[in-house]
Design a protein around this motif. Structure first.
Motif, PDB file in Angstrom:
ATOM      1  N   UNK A 178      -2.049  -0.531 -63.554  1.00 22.39           N
ATOM      2  CA  UNK A 178      -1.647  -1.608 -62.659  1.00 22.39           C
ATOM      3  C   UNK A 178      -2.603  -1.716 -61.471  1.00 22.39           C
ATOM      4  N   UNK A 179      -2.989  -0.567 -60.924  1.00 23.41           N
ATOM      5  CA  UNK A 179      -3.943  -0.571 -59.805  1.00 23.41           C
ATOM      6  C   UNK A 179      -5.218  -1.294 -60.203  1.00 23.41           C
ATOM      7  N   UNK A 180      -5.747  -0.950 -61.365  1.00 17.19           N
ATOM      8  CA  UNK A 180      -7.016  -1.536 -61.788  1.00 17.19           C
ATOM      9  C   UNK A 180      -6.879  -3.007 -62.171  1.00 17.19           C
ATOM     10  N   UNK A 181      -5.698  -3.391 -62.651  1.00 20.61           N
ATOM     11  CA  UNK A 181      -5.506  -4.779 -63.056  1.00 20.61           C
ATOM     12  C   UNK A 181      -5.129  -5.690 -61.899  1.00 20.61           C
ATOM     13  N   UNK A 182      -4.344  -5.161 -60.941  1.00 23.64           N
ATOM     14  CA  UNK A 182      -3.784  -6.015 -59.897  1.00 23.64           C
ATOM     15  C   UNK A 182      -4.174  -5.606 -58.482  1.00 23.64           C
ATOM     16  N   UNK A 183      -4.744  -4.426 -58.331  1.00 26.02           N
ATOM     17  CA  UNK A 183      -5.021  -3.903 -56.998  1.00 26.02           C
ATOM     18  C   UNK A 183      -6.489  -3.894 -56.626  1.00 26.02           C
TER      19      UNK A 183
END
Length: 384
Positions: free
Chosen positions: A220-225
């Motif tokens: 999630x971090x890499x996709x949205x953050x």
């Protein structure tokens, strides 16, 4: 400019003394029950201990060789969590049922030394500390070979809490912007869950839950953050926050030397660092938006992990320069305020800003250990 040899030696001697006195100060102020006070005298912090601040303090004390101090803090965390077993169970069950509890029913971010939530109003719903304390336990196990089984029940409770709640918006490290999902918070959660999965003290099902949720959070971090190639302050933002230095530095959720890590370090340097001091974020007005020595140390740790010890040493020197004549380190200094017009309102509300702040002392210790392997002096032998 290169310092003459004698000046470098004097600087190193002074730094070693400040590191040692910082560890002594932390030890002297640690509560008998294990809690670390955020600041013994600042009106808004006195009498309270944060899981986040305390976990980073414990990590520094552990790295410096003060294992007993760190373990007392972990014991305190464990007691706090186990006293809330029923609350955590209800929170996790409600999330599984698709009817999550209100923010006010989530665990607070800080507690009194005897483990109560306290009576003062606060911006209390923060998830990061619950991941950070488990990460610090795992670091301590690596440092000293400690048996984490004594904290296994509370680590299991932490996994249940974070696995059920990690996607919720909450306040960030700075007790602000509860409407957002903050990337540094996600980093702390991922680090804690990854640690829980690898400590070897959980049952198979819960260890698998910790590992799979850590995978989800990191993805999630890499996709949205991420914005413009660097980690972002919160999901949907293009700004950076200095707390992200922990995610790419000492917590190693995003490797500091990776493309994403180096871009994040560069963005923090570009937007938030001035002459070695580091601001929390652009637009900060808390006590005028000064520079925080603990953030210079976090950024120094990120540089050290990325392979730039010279920049890390410069940041360490700046942090050390904020200590007063008695060695006390503040929360922030007014050397480069973002908004000087906002100082007085905070002074009127709470008095002058926190000094000492134990977290500042801790991060100085932690960066000194990272760079030079600083360790606590061996106890002096006494004659019979």
């Amino acid at each position: 400019m290169t310092l003459p040899t004698t000046d470098r030696a004097a600087e190193q001697t002074g730094l070693a003394a400040l590191v040692a006195s910082s560890a002594d100060l932390i030890s002297s102020l640690q509560d008998a029950g294990g809690a670390y006070p955020a600041s013994p005298t600042f009106s808004a912090y006195a009498g309270y201990s944060w899981f986040r601040d305390g976990a980073f303090i414990a990590d520094a004390m552990s790295a410096y060789g003060r294992a007993e101090s760190a373990e007392r803090f972990f014991d305190w965390c464990a007691r706090v969590l186990e006293s809330r077993r029923d609350e955590i169970g209800a929170i996790a069950a409600a999330a599984r049922a698709g009817a999550p509890v209100e923010d006010a029913a989530m665990l607070p971010t800080r507690f009194t030394f005897d483990g109560r939530a306290g009576d003062d109003e606060w911006w209390d719903f923060q998830l990061d500390g619950y991941g950070t304390w488990v990460w610090a336990v795992a670091e301590h196990v690596r440092n000293h070979g400690a048996d984490a089984a004594r904290w296994a029940p509370s680590i299991a409770l932490t996994v249940d809490y974070l696995a059920s709640s990690w996607q919720r918006p909450c306040f960030d490290w700075w007790e602000e912007h509860a409407e957002h999902v903050h990337v540094s918070t996600l980093g702390c959660i991922a680090a804690g869950l990854r640690a829980a999965a690898t400590l070897g003290v959980l049952d198979d099902a819960r260890a698998a839950l910790a590992a799979s949720t850590a995978d989800e959070v990191e993805a999630f971090i890499r996709a949205r953050g991420v914005a413009d190639g660097h980690l972002s302050k919160w999901v949907g933002s293009t700004a950076v926050d200095a707390s992200l230095a922990a995610v790419v530095g000492v917590m190693d959720v995003v490797p500091a030397a990776s493309a994403l890590g180096t871009a994040t370090i560069a963005a923090i340097e570009r937007d938030l660092a001035v002459d070695g001091g580091v601001h929390r974020f652009l637009g900060d007005t808390y006590f005028g938006g000064g520079q925080w020595p603990l953030l210079s140390c976090f950024l120094g740790l990120a540089h050290a992990r990325a392979g730039d010890p010279d920049r890390a040493r410069a940041l360490l020197a700046w942090a050390a320069s904020t200590a007063g004549p008695d060695g006390s380190m503040p929360e922030q200094v007014e050397r480069h305020l973002l908004d000087a017009s906002r100082v007085d309102e905070w002074v009127e509300r709470w008095g002058t800003s926190a000094d000492p702040l134990l977290w500042s002392h801790a991060m100085l210790i932690r960066l000194a250990v990272e760079l030079d392997g600083a360790t606590a002096p061996a106890p002096q032998e006494t004659s019979a």
